[in-house]
Design an enzyme around this catalytic site. Structure first.
Site, PDB file in Angstrom:
ATOM      1  N   PHE A   1     -43.986 -29.323 -33.250  1.00 56.44           N
ATOM      2  CA  PHE A   1     -43.184 -30.467 -32.818  1.00 56.44           C
ATOM      3  C   PHE A   1     -42.386 -30.098 -31.569  1.00 56.44           C
ATOM      4  O   PHE A   1     -41.669 -29.093 -31.563  1.00 56.44           O
ATOM      5  CB  PHE A   1     -42.229 -30.909 -33.933  1.00 56.44           C
TER       6      PHE A   1
ATOM      7  N   PHE B   1     -41.651 -25.440 -34.590  1.00 62.29           N
ATOM      8  CA  PHE B   1     -40.719 -26.383 -33.991  1.00 62.29           C
ATOM      9  C   PHE B   1     -40.210 -25.860 -32.658  1.00 62.29           C
ATOM     10  O   PHE B   1     -39.895 -24.672 -32.524  1.00 62.29           O
ATOM     11  CB  PHE B   1     -39.492 -26.582 -34.897  1.00 62.29           C
ATOM     12  N   ASP B   2     -40.087 -26.759 -31.688  1.00 61.99           N
ATOM     13  CA  ASP B   2     -39.267 -26.479 -30.520  1.00 61.99           C
ATOM     14  C   ASP B   2     -37.802 -26.579 -30.963  1.00 61.99           C
ATOM     15  O   ASP B   2     -37.507 -27.106 -32.039  1.00 61.99           O
ATOM     16  CB  ASP B   2     -39.582 -27.504 -29.430  1.00 61.99           C
ATOM     17  N   GLY B   3     -36.889 -26.066 -30.136  1.00 58.69           N
ATOM     18  CA  GLY B   3     -35.486 -26.064 -30.519  1.00 58.69           C
ATOM     19  C   GLY B   3     -34.721 -27.278 -30.035  1.00 58.69           C
ATOM     20  O   GLY B   3     -34.438 -28.212 -30.789  1.00 58.69           O
TER      21      GLY B   3
END
Length: 300
Positions: free
Chosen positions: A272, A160-162
């Site tokens: 994502f 995941f991106d943040g």
């Protein structure tokens, strides 16, 4: 025994699960009637695997690792009719996928069934459907073609991106408006203040709940945060996850380096990100889902 409300449920479109490029081209060029005839004539021809197929296959294998009721479920959502969707279900049976629930909407968008099915995540190739799901408060992403890889092991790896994915886009708004220096200063000043939740916070919480049912050495799910942030902006992220009581297995703070090689090194089954440019780059290495949320996706 686990009830249905305790399951982790992923909804997926038929074009994400299988390669339906040929039939979709018939639909776009010749219309619904020609598309229906095309599918019915080929309903016994097995469809090729789509970009999300390896992810779904690994996801469903988790049920074999736990005793009792199934703990994960995949729901098929399709713009096909039930009649033309028979080819999809025949292909599901051919590959041995345990998918039994579906909604066939005969040309209409199936997104409205995501919430009634209790889905935690929606994966599609249709950006508008994904945006509508996000508006309902459900984690959703548009799959970017080209990055799917069949991994040899059976560990399911989510990356995941943040900002604007796990977290809100409040910090990203400062970065876009005022630049990197202002962003770093604001994050340092707010290091003790948890970020707001983004569209994937709920999915990550449900994923961690499932991980907790396995021992640390036997868990078939692994998570990673892969973010462009670096020190000093890392501290707020770490403290936010701690405040949420969410554990992520690996965290990579890249300070602006391209993410693709790091995602491949992690072995991500899917990544994502909210930034279209980051998604295009990552998709060269791993299956990638664009999350059309936050300031990076506002129409100017």
């Amino acid at each position: 025994m686990a009830g249905r409300q305790d399951r982790l449920v992923i909804a997926i479109s038929s074009r994400a699960l299988f390669n339906l490029q040929d039939s979709h081209r018939v639909f776009e060029e010749q219309g619904l009637e020609a598309f229906s005839s095309y599918q019915v004539e080929r309903e016994n021809d097995v469809l090729e695997k789509g970009d999300a197929f390896p992810l779904v296959e690994k996801f469903l294998q988790i049920n074999q690792r736990l005793e009792g009721d199934p703990r994960v479920e995949v729901i098929l959502l399709s713009r096909n009719s039930a009649d033309t969707g028979l080819r999809v279900f025949n292909s599901i049976e051919h590959y041995g996928l345990d998918i039994s629930r579906a909604a066939f909407c005969n040309g209409d968008s199936p997104y409205r069934y995501i919430a009634p099915f209790g889905c935690h995540l929606f994966l599609s190739t249709d950006g508008l459907d994904v945006r509508r799901a996000l508006e309902q408060g459900i984690a959703a992403a548009t799959l970017v073609a080209g990055g799917a890889r069949q991994r040899d092991d059976d560990t399911l790896r989510f990356a995941f991106d943040g900002d604007a994915v796990i977290f809100s886009d409040e910090a990203e708004q400062i970065f876009k408006r005022d630049g990197l220096a202002a962003f770093a200063a604001a994050e340092r000043a707010s290091a003790q203040k948890p970020l707001g939740g983004g569209p994937f916070k709920g999915f990550l919480e449900a994923l961690q709940k499932l991980q907790a049912e396995f021992g640390a050495d036997s868990c078939p799910i692994r998570t990673a945060l892969v973010t462009a942030r670096s020190a000093p902006a890392h501290e707020r992220v770490i403290r936010t996850l701690r405040a949420w009581n969410i554990r992520i297995d690996e965290s990579v703070f890249l300070g602006g380096l391209p993410k693709g090689e790091f995602l491949r090194a992690f072995g991500a089954d899917v990544f994502f990100d909210d930034q279209p440019s980051h998604c295009a780059s990552a998709a060269e290495h791993v299956a990638t889902g664009h999350v059309p949320h936050g300031v990076a996706n506002e129409v100017e």
